[in-house]
Design an enzyme around this catalytic site. Structure first.
Site, PDB file in Angstrom:
ATOM      1  N   SER A   4     101.434   8.717  62.776  1.00 28.46           N
ATOM      2  CA  SER A   4     102.797   8.479  63.464  1.00 28.46           C
ATOM      3  C   SER A   4     103.435   7.344  62.978  1.00 28.46           C
ATOM      4  O   SER A   4     104.305   6.757  64.047  1.00 28.46           O
ATOM      5  CB  SER A   4     103.222   9.296  64.600  1.00 28.46           C
ATOM      6  N   ASP A 119     105.597  15.855  64.341  1.00 28.11           N
ATOM      7  CA  ASP A 119     106.267  16.803  65.237  1.00 28.11           C
ATOM      8  C   ASP A 119     107.094  17.757  64.350  1.00 28.11           C
ATOM      9  O   ASP A 119     107.553  18.863  64.850  1.00 28.11           O
ATOM     10  CB  ASP A 119     107.244  15.881  65.695  1.00 28.11           C
ATOM     11  N   LYS A 146      98.566  17.192  70.946  1.00 28.23           N
ATOM     12  CA  LYS A 146      99.940  17.271  71.435  1.00 28.23           C
ATOM     13  C   LYS A 146     100.160  18.129  72.778  1.00 28.23           C
ATOM     14  O   LYS A 146      99.195  18.249  73.362  1.00 28.23           O
ATOM     15  CB  LYS A 146     100.965  17.833  70.295  1.00 28.23           C
ATOM     16  N   ARG A 191     107.985  22.352  70.880  1.00 30.11           N
ATOM     17  CA  ARG A 191     108.139  22.535  69.442  1.00 30.11           C
ATOM     18  C   ARG A 191     107.791  23.980  68.871  1.00 30.11           C
ATOM     19  O   ARG A 191     108.184  24.204  67.919  1.00 30.11           O
ATOM     20  CB  ARG A 191     107.272  21.095  68.704  1.00 30.11           C
TER      21      ARG A 191
END
Length: 237
Positions: A4, A119, A146, A191
């Protein structure tokens, strides 16, 4: 290796806008020297590229067109790269100075490294379920840490829909197919909920459990999604 990375770059850049400049030692160590201080500054907050991904995906899987304003194609937000992935899969992407537009077209599978953009992996997975062939999503082992174990959760929930999925240690292979109705466990993960809602635009019979988990990052997501429908066919959210 740091995952990330674009989120780190975005943080460092924003700190600099307000007068504090950390030292970046090859992404292994970050030091904020003493003697610095934040100062007031004008700062324009862009549209959220990650949340925008659901609307770009909606256009891609339904063959329609969505434009997101106040989002630069040159944004330091890493997830702005999602539109380039859709472009590789066959969607048409147009870019302006502060907007991005996606128009759906027949989609095909690709292989893609998602280390820096984890993501949007759930969004990509549901798009892959609507594409011809297999999409190999690689370098995503960190998705297991996550809000849910997204790698495993995606494999389980896509399989419920009749989509062929192969889960590896740090990768996911999704083969597009016609699918079937199913009740989707969102795993209390915003998500997951938003991604499978997009799939429901093209696959009838998708029902989400605990859909209000979207309140973590996008409380009015379903209301905004409903606005994509013509007024005469808009769901009553």
């Amino acid at each position: 290796e740091l995952s990330s990375r674009p989120f780190i770059d975005m943080t460092l850049e924003t700190m600099g806008k307000f007068g504090v400049f950390p030292r970046n030692e090859e992404y292994k160590r970050f030091t904020v020297p003493t003697g610095q201080g934040y100062r007031p500054a004008e700062f324009v907050v862009e549209s959220d590229a990650t949340n925008a991904s659901y609307f770009f995906a909606a256009a891609a899987v339904t063959g329609s067109c969505v434009r997101v304003e106040n989002l630069s194609p040159c944004s330091c937000q890493g997830d702005v790269a999602f539109v380039s992935i859709l472009e590789r899969m066959g969607a048409k992407v147009e870019r302006g100075p502060d907007w991005i537009q996606v128009t759906g077209a027949p989609l095909h599978g690709i292989a893609v490294d998602m280390r820096d953009t984890p993501d949007v992996v759930p969004t990509l997975a549901v798009v892959a379920a609507c594409a011809q062939g297999t999409t190999e999503i690689r370098q995503i082992e960190h998705l297991r840490h996550k809000e849910s174990d997204r790698l495993s959760a995606l494999a389980v929930e896509l399989a419920k829909l009749g989509i062929t999925v192969a889960e590896g240690k740090g990768e996911l292979a999704v083969t597009g197919g016609p699918g079937r109705p199913a009740i989707i466990n969102t795993h209390n993960d915003h998500r997951m909920a938003m991604s499978f809602a997009v799939l429901g635009l093209t696959l009838p019979g998708v029902r989400l459990l605990n859909e209000r988990c979207v309140e973590k990052s996008f409380p009015d997501f379903f209301e905004k999604l409903a606005e994509l429908y013509p007024a005469s066919a808009r769901p009553p959210y």
